[in-house]
Design a protein around this motif. Sequence first.
Motif, PDB file in Angstrom:
ATOM      1  N   GLY A  48       2.650   5.732  -7.551  1.00 20.91           N
ATOM      2  CA  GLY A  48       1.728   6.367  -6.613  1.00 20.91           C
ATOM      3  C   GLY A  48       1.460   5.507  -5.396  1.00 20.91           C
ATOM      4  N   ILE A  49       1.213   4.199  -5.604  1.00 22.14           N
ATOM      5  CA  ILE A  49       0.911   3.326  -4.459  1.00 22.14           C
ATOM      6  C   ILE A  49       2.159   3.113  -3.607  1.00 22.14           C
ATOM      7  CG2 ILE A  49       1.305   1.201  -5.766  1.00 22.14           C
ATOM      8  CD1 ILE A  49      -1.149   1.775  -2.832  1.00 22.14           C
ATOM      9  N   THR A  50       3.340   3.085  -4.243  1.00 22.55           N
ATOM     10  CA  THR A  50       4.581   2.939  -3.482  1.00 22.55           C
ATOM     11  C   THR A  50       4.795   4.144  -2.572  1.00 22.55           C
ATOM     12  OG1 THR A  50       5.606   1.629  -5.241  1.00 22.55           O
ATOM     13  CG2 THR A  50       7.084   2.631  -3.628  1.00 22.55           C
ATOM     14  N   ARG A  51       4.618   5.338  -3.126  1.00 22.02           N
ATOM     15  CA  ARG A  51       4.786   6.552  -2.337  1.00 22.02           C
ATOM     16  C   ARG A  51       3.756   6.622  -1.204  1.00 22.02           C
ATOM     17  NH1 ARG A  51       8.058  10.420  -4.684  1.00 22.02           N
ATOM     18  NH2 ARG A  51       8.765   9.942  -6.808  1.00 22.02           N
ATOM     19  N   LYS A  52       2.529   6.197  -1.495  1.00 23.30           N
ATOM     20  CA  LYS A  52       1.479   6.230  -0.471  1.00 23.30           C
ATOM     21  C   LYS A  52       1.834   5.288   0.687  1.00 23.30           C
ATOM     22  CE  LYS A  52      -2.844   6.199  -1.776  1.00 23.30           C
ATOM     23  NZ  LYS A  52      -4.166   5.699  -2.261  1.00 23.30           N
ATOM     24  N   LEU A  53       2.304   4.083   0.367  1.00 24.96           N
ATOM     25  CA  LEU A  53       2.669   3.119   1.407  1.00 24.96           C
ATOM     26  C   LEU A  53       3.824   3.645   2.266  1.00 24.96           C
ATOM     27  CD1 LEU A  53       2.422  -0.211  -0.626  1.00 24.96           C
ATOM     28  CD2 LEU A  53       0.928   0.523   1.232  1.00 24.96           C
ATOM     29  N   LEU A  54       4.802   4.260   1.617  1.00 26.75           N
ATOM     30  CA  LEU A  54       5.931   4.827   2.365  1.00 26.75           C
ATOM     31  C   LEU A  54       5.464   5.955   3.276  1.00 26.75           C
ATOM     32  CD1 LEU A  54       8.636   4.999  -0.462  1.00 26.75           C
ATOM     33  CD2 LEU A  54       8.657   3.490   1.533  1.00 26.75           C
ATOM     34  N   ARG A  55       4.566   6.798   2.758  1.00 25.56           N
ATOM     35  CA  ARG A  55       4.097   7.967   3.503  1.00 25.56           C
ATOM     36  C   ARG A  55       3.221   7.559   4.690  1.00 25.56           C
ATOM     37  NH1 ARG A  55       2.067  10.120  -0.554  1.00 25.56           N
ATOM     38  NH2 ARG A  55      -0.131   9.589  -0.293  1.00 25.56           N
ATOM     39  N   ARG A  56       2.392   6.534   4.491  1.00 26.30           N
ATOM     40  CA  ARG A  56       1.418   6.165   5.525  1.00 26.30           C
ATOM     41  C   ARG A  56       1.935   5.149   6.542  1.00 26.30           C
ATOM     42  NH1 ARG A  56      -4.446   5.625   2.449  1.00 26.30           N
ATOM     43  NH2 ARG A  56      -4.578   7.784   1.705  1.00 26.30           N
ATOM     44  N   HIS A  57       3.162   4.696   6.374  1.00 26.22           N
ATOM     45  CA  HIS A  57       3.695   3.690   7.308  1.00 26.22           C
ATOM     46  C   HIS A  57       5.027   4.128   7.921  1.00 26.22           C
ATOM     47  CE1 HIS A  57       0.800   1.468   4.867  1.00 26.22           C
ATOM     48  NE2 HIS A  57       0.720   0.598   5.841  1.00 26.22           N
ATOM     49  N   PRO A  58       5.027   5.250   8.648  1.00 27.33           N
ATOM     50  CA  PRO A  58       6.275   5.719   9.270  1.00 27.33           C
ATOM     51  C   PRO A  58       6.796   4.749  10.329  1.00 27.33           C
ATOM     52  CG  PRO A  58       4.388   6.980  10.088  1.00 27.33           C
ATOM     53  CD  PRO A  58       3.893   6.162   8.935  1.00 27.33           C
TER      54      PRO A  58
END
Length: 236
Positions: free
Chosen positions: A39-49
Motif C-alpha cells: 500500500g505505501i509503495t503504491r501510494k508513493l508511486l501515485r503521489r510522486h509523478p
Amino acid sequence: RGDRNDMQDELGDLLFQVVFYAQLGQEEESIDFNDITDGITRKLLRRHPHVFPDKNLRAFHPEGTHFTDDQIKGQWESIKAEERELKARLKPKNKNEDRPEGILKDVPRTLPALNRAEKLQKRAAQKGFDWTEIASVFEKLEEEVAELKVELQIAEGKSLREPDVHSRLTDEMGDVLFCCVNLARFLKVSPEEALRSTNKKFETRFEYIEAQVHKQGRRLEDCTLGELEALWVQAK
C-alpha cells in the motif's frame, strides 16, 4: 540535533510499533504486513509523478527534467484531492447524509495545532476561500489583536482563571494564532519550523544568561530584570 545514535534508537521504537500492530492485525486476520508495504509503495508511486511518471518503479523522467517546488506541491494536492473523491465515492452511503463529505473532514485532528491550522487553511484556499493579498492578512491580524485587547479590558479586575474570562481570552488568543499561521502561509514560511527555530534561539540566549550569572556566583532570582535584559542583549 544530528545525533544519529538517538535517531537509530527512535527509529527502532517506531519500527516496533509498526510490526506490533501489524502482528496484532495478522492474528485477527484483519491486516497483512505485505499489504501494508504494498500500500505505501503504491501510494508513493501515485503521489510522486515528478519521480515516477508512469507510476512504475523503473520508469523515470529524461535526465535534466526539472520541476519547481510549486509544481510538485500542486501535483501532490491534486492527487490527494482525487484520492479523497475516490474514497468518498467508495464509502458506504448513510441514509441521513444529504451532502458529500466536507473537504476538511480528513485533516488529522492529532496533528500539532500549528500544522493542522496550516493544512485547514490550505485546503480551504484550494476552493477559493482565501485572502487575495497579504495586506488583508496584516489587517486581519491587527483586528484580532485589537479584539483580544478589548476582552482583556473587559476582564480588568477579574481573575484570568475565571471560567468565563478564560474561555473568551482563549477564543480570542486562538484567533490571533490562527491568523499568524495565515500570515506565515502567505510568506511561504512553515509556522511550525519558524516557531521551532525561535524556541531554539530563545533557549540558546537564555542559557547564555544562566552561564554569565553563574560565573558571577549569583542566582537568576537575585538579579534585577535590568541586569538580565543587559545579558540578553549581549547574547543577541
